[in-house]
Design a protein around this motif. Sequence first.
Motif, mmCIF file in Angstrom:
data_model
loop_
_atom_site.group_PDB
_atom_site.id
_atom_site.type_symbol
_atom_site.label_atom_id
_atom_site.label_comp_id
_atom_site.label_asym_id
_atom_site.label_seq_id
_atom_site.Cartn_x
_atom_site.Cartn_y
_atom_site.Cartn_z
ATOM 1 N N TRP A 70 -11.062 -2.311 -53.265
ATOM 2 C CA TRP A 70 -10.605 -3.617 -52.768
ATOM 3 C C TRP A 70 -11.170 -4.770 -53.595
ATOM 4 O O TRP A 70 -11.712 -4.551 -54.669
ATOM 5 N N GLY A 71 -11.015 -5.993 -53.053
ATOM 6 C CA GLY A 71 -11.558 -7.145 -53.765
ATOM 7 C C GLY A 71 -10.861 -7.398 -55.093
ATOM 8 O O GLY A 71 -11.422 -8.021 -55.984
ATOM 9 N N MET B 167 -5.546 -4.081 -57.254
ATOM 10 C CA MET B 167 -4.443 -4.871 -57.808
ATOM 11 C C MET B 167 -4.552 -5.042 -59.309
ATOM 12 O O MET B 167 -3.595 -5.453 -59.943
ATOM 13 N N TRP C 253 -19.887 -7.807 -49.780
ATOM 14 C CA TRP C 253 -18.882 -8.882 -49.692
ATOM 15 C C TRP C 253 -19.560 -10.244 -49.609
ATOM 16 O O TRP C 253 -19.082 -11.224 -50.172
ATOM 17 N N ARG D 26 -20.692 -11.494 -52.922
ATOM 18 C CA ARG D 26 -19.603 -12.033 -53.757
ATOM 19 C C ARG D 26 -19.623 -13.560 -53.710
ATOM 20 O O ARG D 26 -19.517 -14.224 -54.737
ATOM 21 N N ASN E 180 -13.256 -14.800 -52.385
ATOM 22 C CA ASN E 180 -12.568 -15.252 -51.187
ATOM 23 C C ASN E 180 -13.685 -15.498 -50.188
ATOM 24 O O ASN E 180 -14.208 -14.549 -49.619
ATOM 25 N N GLU F 130 -15.133 -15.633 -47.078
ATOM 26 C CA GLU F 130 -14.585 -15.153 -45.812
ATOM 27 C C GLU F 130 -15.684 -14.675 -44.878
ATOM 28 O O GLU F 130 -15.420 -14.127 -43.833
ATOM 29 N N ARG G 14 -19.539 -4.979 -43.302
ATOM 30 C CA ARG G 14 -19.035 -6.270 -42.836
ATOM 31 C C ARG G 14 -19.946 -6.845 -41.738
ATOM 32 O O ARG G 14 -19.790 -6.543 -40.556
ATOM 33 N N ARG H 245 -10.803 -6.678 -39.249
ATOM 34 C CA ARG H 245 -10.105 -7.904 -39.632
ATOM 35 C C ARG H 245 -8.683 -7.472 -39.944
ATOM 36 O O ARG H 245 -8.427 -6.777 -40.924
ATOM 37 N N TRP I 8 -3.350 -11.269 -50.916
ATOM 38 C CA TRP I 8 -4.661 -11.850 -51.193
ATOM 39 C C TRP I 8 -4.621 -12.701 -52.467
ATOM 40 O O TRP I 8 -3.770 -12.501 -53.343
ATOM 41 N N GLU J 245 -6.275 -12.661 -55.126
ATOM 42 C CA GLU J 245 -6.374 -11.982 -56.424
ATOM 43 C C GLU J 245 -4.983 -11.764 -57.024
ATOM 44 O O GLU J 245 -4.805 -11.756 -58.236
HETATM 45 C C1 GLA Z 1 -11.162 -7.119 -49.380
HETATM 46 C C2 GLA Z 1 -11.785 -8.501 -49.327
HETATM 47 C C3 GLA Z 1 -10.705 -9.573 -49.412
HETATM 48 C C4 GLA Z 1 -9.806 -9.328 -50.599
HETATM 49 C C5 GLA Z 1 -9.214 -7.951 -50.497
HETATM 50 C C6 GLA Z 1 -8.308 -7.647 -51.660
HETATM 51 O O1 GLA Z 1 -10.506 -6.842 -48.203
HETATM 52 O O2 GLA Z 1 -12.521 -8.665 -48.155
HETATM 53 O O3 GLA Z 1 -11.263 -10.841 -49.519
HETATM 54 O O4 GLA Z 1 -10.558 -9.469 -51.776
HETATM 55 O O5 GLA Z 1 -10.262 -6.987 -50.448
HETATM 56 O O6 GLA Z 1 -7.769 -6.370 -51.523
#
Ligand code: GLA
Length: 666
Positions: free
Chosen positions: A122-123, A127, A328, A331, A344, A346, A492, A538, A637, A639
């Motif tokens: 992820w993050g 992608m 996270w 980040r 992001n 969050e 998380r 989430r 997202w 990205e």
């Molecule tokens: C995770 C992160 C999000 C985003 C997605 C992208 O879920 O928490 O902020 O970067 O990955 O897939």
Amino acid sequence: MKNNMKSVLLSATACCIAFGTSSWADDMPPETSMSGLDYELIGRDDLYSYGSLGAYSQSPDLDQLVADGALPAVADRLPAEPIIMTTAAMVDGIGEYGGVFRHVIGGRPEGWNWMAGQHQGWGGINMAVQECLVRQGPRWQVRGEDQTGPLPNLVHSWTWNDDRTTVTLNLMEGVRWSDGDPFDVEDVRFWWEDNVQDPNVASRLTANTFGGEGTTMEVIDDYTFSFTFTSPQSDAVLEGLAYIQGCPGPSHILKASHPNYGGSSYEDYTGALPADITPPVGLGAWIPVEHIPDELVVMRRNPYYFKVDESGQQLPYFDEMHFRLSTWSDRTVQTVAGTGDFSNMENPGNYVETLQQSQQPDSPVRVAFGPRVLGWLINLNYDLSSAADDYDTELRTLFRETDFRLALSHALDRDAIGQSLVRGPFAYPYMGGFVTGSPYYDAASTDFHPYNVEQANALLDGLGVTDTDGNGVRNLASGEDIEIDVQFDSGRNEERRQLDAVTAQFADIGIRLIPRAVDGTNIDTIRAGGAYTALFQRRPIVVPTRETCESLPSGDGCPYFNIGGERLPFESDITAAYTTLVSTLDPAEQVAAANTIQANITENAYVIGTVQIPAALLINDRIKNAHPGTPVFMYEWAEDAVMRERLWTPADEQETELYDGTVAEY
Ligand code: GLA
């Protein structure tokens, strides 16, 4: 913020749509927006086009490899008509090659076989490796009247038959995988027939959820294929072919381990491309060349990437991309400190500190919040067929009672939950369904369940679940205490914090919640078989066509919290509304369908929502072409939305590359 889709949908319907919510329904409290995003909207075709330019050039990083014969010349690596990114849509214009884009993520790569449902951490790493048939992320910038379905990508165009039951899709010709192998319809066929349609493969697109039951695919020629649906559809259905559902993998690599082609087992197939073996073959702008577990993934440019700028420079501009494997929350910390380039933001726990630091004159980032697009909820498992034992069956049967779910919802003091995350005006109650930042959100169709312990207790008493043994916990008919085991991602913190508050609040109505932290890398696998009682996640709905099976009863086996298919009474209304939403061409009907979905989710407490918050995209100042206004999460997202292939850094501000002059070697 100009919320393009919403404004067009609402203006089309302001006169006539009034969704009848029940007379006892409570209104959502007033919402204070924190959104400071402002940006110009552009036409659908203003972002990029397809065409042929007279000459092409490449990153100087590749010159030696071409000179040595290790790579063909750039013109021979590109399709005849690559995607051309429009200069006018770049806020800083045509870029300079080189340097490193530094990501920090909390996830860990599960494996490279995304066709079998594996994620890469992820993050933005998934992608970066994957490219998909169509694209959703950049749609946030497209003006309302142009919001018809997804943007093209590997599929450059499509046409419908007269009754909209067959769509014919045209693939780009001459795209190559990162090892030079041609990408063509066989990759798409393998994706659909041997992954999506194969019940043994945990594909991200689930059979029967793309345009409903009975959708078939036909190969027409090397670059043309069609889907035939059992009922008329619209362009919206094709949104299901965007990331993360419609991203083919390399069939020339994967077939060998798939049981349909002689592979030994589905387990071996899923694990055919282990995370610790690099480089995998992909279509993405960067390809992983090194993975040091728990430390770092290094990616290098894909020399076959199929996109260019208007001056003919092959994209991406950055030679290298890093994904530091951390947390996270880190980040955001690193991005504010200037040691990471992107976050992001969050994690509410970081908000106040980040806002303060970003106001320092030398701060490398600016903070602008968008609308509320992040929301958390409890998914109770409604599926009886996968229950572990009699106790689980009894519990899940109780979950299927609307009054039970409403009791849980009324037991939540959402203001207190919000303040436990972050003090201040950030959090707003979330009832599930569309978050307030969604173009499809309608407050009037959202049923609010005010904090009311008395009402919650009365609802539970009415169901006959009382505390028969006097230990403070209500009992099931069998005499057992009601204990709900709820799993959440151990990475998380904001989930753990909310669950602490929820656990205390449920205790007040005699329900024992037992939060259990699980490794986020495997959470999808845990879920897939239905072997869990409840999950806390989430899981907001912003666009209903995105990962639909996560949230809606869109087909057999969906949503994943009712895989067995024994429907709750109102689920068929959601299914019908979703079908209308993806098939109608009438904006008023689309709005009405979205409102029906929202009303059914919230009136029935289909999920138990907690709070929703705004997020802010942080990007280091040295990164050019990061369009101001890019939302953290909208159609996809950030990205994806920010289009990383066209981001760049001036040469004098570039970071040193670890693997200068190299690309993935096969
Ligand atoms: C995770 C992160 C999000 C985003 C997605 C992208 O879920 O928490 O902020 O970067 O990955 O897939």
